[in-house]
Design an enzyme around this catalytic site. Structure first.
Site, PDB file in Angstrom:
ATOM      1  N   THR A  95      -1.992   2.254  -7.908  1.00 51.41           N
ATOM      2  CA  THR A  95      -3.245   2.884  -8.548  1.00 51.41           C
ATOM      3  C   THR A  95      -2.651   4.023  -9.352  1.00 51.41           C
ATOM      4  OG1 THR A  95      -4.291   2.288  -6.343  1.00 51.41           O
ATOM      5  CG2 THR A  95      -5.607   3.729  -7.815  1.00 51.41           C
TER       6      THR A  95
ATOM      7  N   GLY B 291       0.088  -6.094  -3.125  1.00 49.57           N
ATOM      8  CA  GLY B 291       0.790  -7.502  -2.938  1.00 49.57           C
ATOM      9  C   GLY B 291       0.972  -8.169  -1.505  1.00 49.57           C
TER      10      GLY B 291
ATOM     11  N   ASN C 129      -0.810   5.694   3.404  1.00 51.25           N
ATOM     12  CA  ASN C 129      -1.344   6.134   2.271  1.00 51.25           C
ATOM     13  C   ASN C 129      -2.679   7.164   2.321  1.00 51.25           C
ATOM     14  OD1 ASN C 129      -2.117   6.597  -0.323  1.00 51.25           O
ATOM     15  ND2 ASN C 129      -1.793   4.417  -0.945  1.00 51.25           N
TER      16      ASN C 129
ATOM     17  N   GLU D 224       1.152  -9.566   2.018  1.00 57.55           N
ATOM     18  CA  GLU D 224       0.990  -8.459   3.123  1.00 57.55           C
ATOM     19  C   GLU D 224       1.842  -9.490   4.514  1.00 57.55           C
ATOM     20  OE1 GLU D 224      -2.727  -7.188   3.885  1.00 57.55           O
ATOM     21  OE2 GLU D 224      -2.238  -5.513   2.419  1.00 57.55           O
TER      22      GLU D 224
ATOM     23  N   SER E 199       0.904  -1.204   0.008  1.00 56.13           N
ATOM     24  CA  SER E 199       0.043  -0.065  -0.010  1.00 56.13           C
ATOM     25  C   SER E 199       0.802   1.210  -0.183  1.00 56.13           C
ATOM     26  CB  SER E 199      -0.883   0.051   1.171  1.00 56.13           C
ATOM     27  OG  SER E 199      -1.766   1.183   1.298  1.00 56.13           O
ATOM     28  N   GLY E 200       0.467   2.074  -0.960  1.00 56.24           N
ATOM     29  CA  GLY E 200       1.641   3.565  -1.045  1.00 56.24           C
ATOM     30  C   GLY E 200       2.426   3.212  -1.858  1.00 56.24           C
TER      31      GLY E 200
ATOM     32  N   SER F 144      -5.421   5.483  -0.145  1.00 57.43           N
ATOM     33  CA  SER F 144      -5.285   3.835  -0.282  1.00 57.43           C
ATOM     34  C   SER F 144      -6.389   3.553  -0.805  1.00 57.43           C
ATOM     35  CB  SER F 144      -4.982   3.491   0.921  1.00 57.43           C
ATOM     36  OG  SER F 144      -4.578   1.843   0.866  1.00 57.43           O
ATOM     37  N   SER F 145      -6.126   2.473  -1.960  1.00 59.89           N
ATOM     38  CA  SER F 145      -7.196   1.820  -2.648  1.00 59.89           C
ATOM     39  C   SER F 145      -7.581   0.498  -1.533  1.00 59.89           C
ATOM     40  CB  SER F 145      -6.768   1.143  -4.074  1.00 59.89           C
ATOM     41  OG  SER F 145      -6.548   2.208  -4.768  1.00 59.89           O
TER      42      SER F 145
END
Lengths: 192, 955
Positions: free
Chosen positions: B179, B453, B227, B455, B174-175, B230-231
């Site tokens: 996206t 990705g 983020n 985690e 994330s971040g 964040s999606s």
């Protein structure tokens, strides 16, 4: 053949930058070639040759004591048609320090066997070697290198040449675009 | 342009510096591991057995390192290399160093073989303008510096050329910028593949495609610690193209929405953006229509109004509404969506109390419930009953079953989550409908996957299992692709080589998760437990251990006090899982009484959201939740309901089928630091990600093959110097030359392969050649320098000799003069000399010469005059000639006139003659007339006479 070449080249490379920084690894080099006992070198020049050499030698004597400074020896040998590396010259001089190079002087009789040693083991580089070596710097693959690039190469790699030496060398060699046809260049260098 | 170039091209000037090259070769630079910096450069001073004495390059400190920990450094030629597969020393240190070097220079994209690695710059870079798009249009990958556009263009061209569907897979933490990069891909495609050629007038479809993102982001993104945008879901965007390569439509599929964010948020985090947009941006009319309240009144917004620096929720609300407009989603649907959002918030405000004398829950204040019912179009009484005492099937009969406070609260939360999720799914469906309206037939597509990705937290739950399972499968796809591509290249080059299919490496782990039976995998066991009465999370773990205990990818926790329940060894590393609430998460139960009410809602929008309610897991089915044994005893038939695990497995397997039929392009996004700071890169954080997302794994696989390949011509050009005389003079074909060269190099036959157009090398071989080449060049240069010095010395010597000769001449002259100077005769001579005739000779000569000069001048003048006159004469001659010609012409004219005149005279003569003739005829005629007149007169006389006579006769 490659590994053989390696063995010879490796110490050469190591010694080079060390010379500038610290002369520490030099004793190691001294120890390496014990064969260099000039008393065993047999002078084979003819009397005529010796006469010529003496005259040339005399031309380098700035003091008038019929001797030359250590740091002139290389140039005399070169004037007499040899092409020794600086390292080889230092070797025949017994690897003197930088101060000794500037301060110590040498008479003709001691010079002769040194010259003989260099003559016996001449620079084996060939025209093809040099052309191939310079081809590496041929960016466009058209048989030329930029003069500026060649200056950098000669001034930063190997036994670095001084700006004055390079200027003397490159005088009139560059074309109007500043590039040099290196085959012609090498041929010219090797013609004198 | 130059501004952008800085962020695309590495500065080539530095690369060519021969000094660096020399430095690298002489100092034997290597990488050694470092606690803080990942790896630091050092030079090997001494090697003793297993250990090495290394001097650190920047501090000069000497340390002893185990040989195995040392990683070789690449020659400076490879500095900031654009494709790390070219690196001759492929190791973690070099990859990290290269990425770091590039990142610090503002180069965020780097290729690593099949991958494109991108590091989040955390700042605006001027490399996404239309100019840049134009630059990348139609270019091959190696022609341009690395860029997401290059990947996209490559995919687009291959799709057009090979008629093969493509996919672009963006993964990362994330971040890391997944996206953002996905958006760039869409931006590029919308620009390049638009059927509307003028820039201003973008097609409606392209516009809608670009606008789908703000909508999805408003509803599916939120602020997290890492983020700000964040999606919270994965997505697969499929853009369809017709045979001409124009966009004809698109379709979006979403995965694993983090719906729990709607009801609870961690510290410093936000719920989905839309909550804040709506609460800040809605006007008064809308506020009352949607029953909106103040931030602090909502229990589900755990931290009230959290704002994001530099972001105006009010403006974004307007933007989102505009996006709906462009999407042509009508007003009533928009209100429906927002009503649901508002209802989700209101659900959180329903509070329950435990009744004094029983366990039953009661709802003392039903204001919130009323609002919910108003928004969702339900009857309040029915709704309250459904929550507090739903009807439950027991055997064949339905009974009312009072709920405890916990059960009621759970039901409401589940309802809120389900409502939000259903609304999100509907939204995606609606967007798809908007994007799929053209009638043109799609011929092929490019799919863009934007999914989280690997985690790996300290303790990981069911959600992590799902996402890690996904990544395991995606990595397998990558490995397989790589295997296929390598295989193809080797085949094309005709290289003998038995390649190991690394795609199968990950199968045991995938089996461990997804296998149906013998032994059943984790998901299957979880499903099984869900149907098992009285099963608990604990009994599930026991079952997993029992069935999979011996699987090499599975580990039981080592110590009893270990908080993890089990570990799975994913390719990215060992992951500890904690099985709390897994059964519940998997079943995702919902109060089916309320679901039915919603299904029958008076609000059309709501009833559509809850159209299918037959396959949800009812609250009563959850064994763990039921308080007594009374309902738990009913065993539920398998397959009747769909668990979360099942649904996801199915969704994923569809995705994999789609992806397997495409040509995948991999984009690995990397987050450089957790502070959202530009220009900062934490080495260990990046290394961890490189490990997780398979970049290093890819390199490991690479090393098994022949990662360095170099075309014959380049090989010969670069390394011929190492093999003098190996190639005979004159023309020789590239392959043959290379064969001879390699023979001369005496390389181990295992280190290289010779293909049809390239030589292949094992990792590191080229570095060795490079080193030798370096030494060789230095050797030659030294020798050449000696010749040069000789040349310079000889030139100087020749000059000196000439000077010497000159000096001798001068000396001789001087000596002679000194001798002569005092000789009387000489002195006499010098006195007499000026008197002598001979001495004046010079003057005379001078005079003569002057005369000559003058004469010459005069002559020249005369000559010039002559020339002038001649010119004049010529001119006059020419004039004369012209006049003559004129005269001639005149004469000719005159002659002509004369001739004419004579002709006319003759004619006149003739005519006169004729006239004359005619005159004489006239005369004749006149004579005849006279004669006849006379005759007539005569006859008349005769008549008169006769008449007279006749009269006479008569008388």
């Amino acid at each position: 053949m490659a590994p053989k070449k390696d063995a010879k080249a490796a110490p050469a490379k190591k010694a080079e930058p060390a010379k500038a920084a610290a002369p520490a690894p030099e004793p190691e080099v001294v120890a390496a070639p014990p064969a260099l006992d000039l008393s065993t070198v047999k002078v084979e020049f003819t009397p005529d040759q010796q006469e010529d050499y003496k005259e040339a030698f005399g031309l380098f004597d700035r003091v008038g004591d019929a001797k030359v400074a250590y740091n002139q020896v290389a140039d005399i040998m070169r004037a007499l048609g040899q092409n020794p590396t600086n390292k080889e010259v230092r070797k025949v001089l017994g690897n003197p320090s930088d101060e000794e190079m500037a301060g110590k002087r040498l008479e003709f009789e001691a010079f002769l066997p040194m010259l003989q040693h260099i003559v016996n083991d001449p620079n084996k580089g060939t025209f093809d070697d040099y052309v191939e070596g310079l081809r590496v710097f041929d960016k466009e693959g058209n048989g030329t290198v930029m003069g500026a690039e060649l200056r950098i190469v000669l001034g930063t790699l190997g036994e670095k040449m001084t700006e004055a030496e390079i200027d003397a060398l490159m005088q009139g060699q560059e074309d109007e675009n500043g590039s040099i046809n290196f085959e012609a260049f090498v041929k010219h260098i090797m013609s004198i | 342009m130059s501004e952008a170039d800085k962020f695309l091209y590495r500065d080539s000037g530095k690369v060519a510096n021969p000094l660096d090259q020399a430095d690298w070769a002489t100092k034997k630079l290597v990488w050694i591991p470092s606690e803080t910096l990942g790896f630091v450069a050092g030079s090997v001073k001494e090697e003793k057995g297993e250990e090495c004495l290394v001097e650190l390059a920047d501090t000069g400190k000497k340390v002893t390192v185990n040989k195995d920990d040392i990683q070789k450094m690449n020659p400076p030629k490879f500095s900031k290399v654009e494709d790390m597969a070219e690196l001759t020393c492929l190791n973690e240190a070099s990859v990290l160093h290269n990425l770091k070097d590039r990142y610090y220079s503002g180069l965020i994209y780097t290729y690593s073989g099949l991958f494109c690695v991108v590091i989040n710059p955390y700042k605006y870079l001027p490399i996404y303008s239309e100019n840049i798009i134009e630059m990348y249009k139609g270019k091959k990958r190696h022609e341009m510096p690395p860029h997401i556009y290059a990947i996209t263009d490559n995919a687009y061209r291959s799709m057009m050329q090979d008629r093969e569907d493509q996919s672009i897979l963006c993964t990362g933490e994330s971040g890391a910028g997944k996206t953002e990069n996905t958006k760039k891909v869409i931006q590029y495609l919308a620009h390049v593949a638009s059927s509307f050629k003028s820039k201003k007038d973008q097609g409606e479809l392209e516009k809608q495609l670009l606008q789908a993102n703000p909508i999805l982001e408003a509803f599916g993104n939120g602020k997290t610690v890492k983020n700000d945008n964040s999606s919270r879901f994965g997505k697969f965007i499929r853009i369809n193209f017709d045979v001409n390569g124009y966009i004809v439509g698109a379709n979006i599929e979403t995965y694993l929405l983090e719906k729990s964010r709607a009801i609870r948020q961690a510290k410093d985090e936000r719920a989905f953006h839309i909550f804040y947009y709506m609460l800040t941006g809605a006007g008064d009319k809308m506020r009352s229509e949607l029953c909106l309240e103040d931030y602090k009144n909502y229990r589900f917004l755990t931290h009230g109004n959290v704002t994001i620096p530099g972001q105006q929720d009010r403006d974004l609300f307007v933007e989102t509404m505009d996006a709906f407009n462009i999407m042509s989603i009508p007003e009533e649907e928009r209100i429906g969506l927002l009503k649901t959002v508002s209802a989700v918030l209101q659900l959180g405000n329903m509070s329950f109390k435990k009744e004094r004398n029983s366990d039953q829950a009661s709802m003392p204040d039903d204001t919130a419930a009323q609002k919910v019912c108003h928004l969702l179009g339900m009857n309040v009484t029915d709704f309250t009953r459904a929550i507090l005492s739903p009807r439950i099937k027991v055997g064949r009969d339905y009974v009312q079953k009072a709920q405890t406070q916990e059960q009621a609260e759970f039901a409401v939360e589940a309802l809120a989550k389900a409502s939000y999720e259903r609304m999100f799914r509907w939204l995606v469906m609606r967007i798809n409908k908007a994007l799929d309206k053209t009638k043109r037939q799609g011929a092929s597509f490019i799919g863009i996957l934007d999914i989280a990705g690997f985690e790996i937290f300290e303790l990981n739950s069911f959600e992590q299992l799902c996402i890690n399972y996904t990544n395991e499968k995606l990595q397998q796809l990558f490995n397989h692709t790589m295997f296929v591509l390598e295989q193809e290249e080797y085949q094309r080059e005709g290289i003998e080589w038995s390649f190991i299919d690394f795609g199968l490496d990950l199968q045991p782990c995938i089996d461990l998760i997804e296998k149906h039976a013998s032994p059943p995998g984790v998901l299957a066991l979880l499903d099984e437990e869900c149907w098992f009465p009285k099963a608990t999370d604990k009994s599930f773990v026991e079952k997993v251990v029992q069935e999979q205990g011996n699987n090499p990818k599975f580990q039981k926790p080592k110590k009893l006090k270990d908080s993890a329940d089990f570990c799975i060894i994913h390719y990215a590393g060992k992951v500890d899982y904690k099985a709390d609430e897994w059964l519940m998460k998997n079943m995702d139960p919902l109060n089916d009484n309320v679901a039915t009410l919603l299904n029958q809602s008076t609000d059309k929008f709501v009833s559509e959201l809850w159209r299918d309610v037959d396959r949800i897991v009812g609250l009563d089915k959850v064994a763990g939740m039921s308080d007594g044994g009374m309902h738990g005893a009913t065993k539920i038939r398998k397959g009747m309901f769909r668990t979360v695990g099942q649904l996801y497995k199915e969704q994923l397997s569809n995705l994999m089928t789609t992806l397997r039929n495409t040509n995948p392009n991999f984009v690995r996004c990397i987050i450089p630091n957790h502070e959202k700071k530009a220009g900062k890169l934490e080495p260990h954080l990046v290394l961890e990600q490189l490990r997780c997302n398979g970049v290093l794994e890819g390199i490991r696989i690479c090393r098994q093959g022949f990662p360095n390949r170099i075309v014959f011509q380049e090989f010969r050009q670069r390394y011929e110097i190492l093999t003098p005389n190996a190639i005979p003079k004159g023309f020789m074909d590239g392959k043959q030359a290379c064969v001879l060269m390699i023979k001369a190099l005496e390389l181990d036959s295992n280190l290289f392969r010779i293909g049809q157009s390239k030589v292949f090398f094992r990792a590191g071989v080229l570095a060795h050649l490079e080193e030798e080449r370096d030494i060789k060049i230095t050797d030659i240069i030294i020798s050449f320098q000696s010749w040069c010095r000789g040349y310079v010395a000889r030139k100087a010597f020749t000059k000196r000799q000439q000077q010497l000769t000159a000096m001798k001449v001068i000396q001789r002259n001087c000596a002679a003069y000194l001798k002569l100077r005092n000789w009387q005769w000489w002195r006499l001579f010098t006195k007499v000399k000026p008197l002598l005739q001979v001495t004046r000779q010079e003057e005379e000569m001078q005079a003569r010469e002057d005369e000559l000069e003058k004469t010459k001048e005069r002559q020249q003048q005369a000559e010039e005059q002559l020339q002038e006159f001649e010119a004049k004469q010529q001119q006059l001659n020419a004039e004369k000639l012209a006049l003559q010609e004129q005269l001639q012409a005149e004469t000719e004219l005159c002659a002509e006139a004369e001739e004419m005149r004579s002709k006319l005279a003759t004619r006149k003569q003739e005519l006169e003659e004729i006239l004359h003739d005619l005159e004489s005829r006239v005369e004749e005629e006149e004579e005849r007339v006279t004669h006849l007149q006379k005759l007539k007169n005569k006859h008349e006389a005769m008549i008169t006479d006769l008449e007279g006579r006749w009269t006479v006769d008569i008388q």
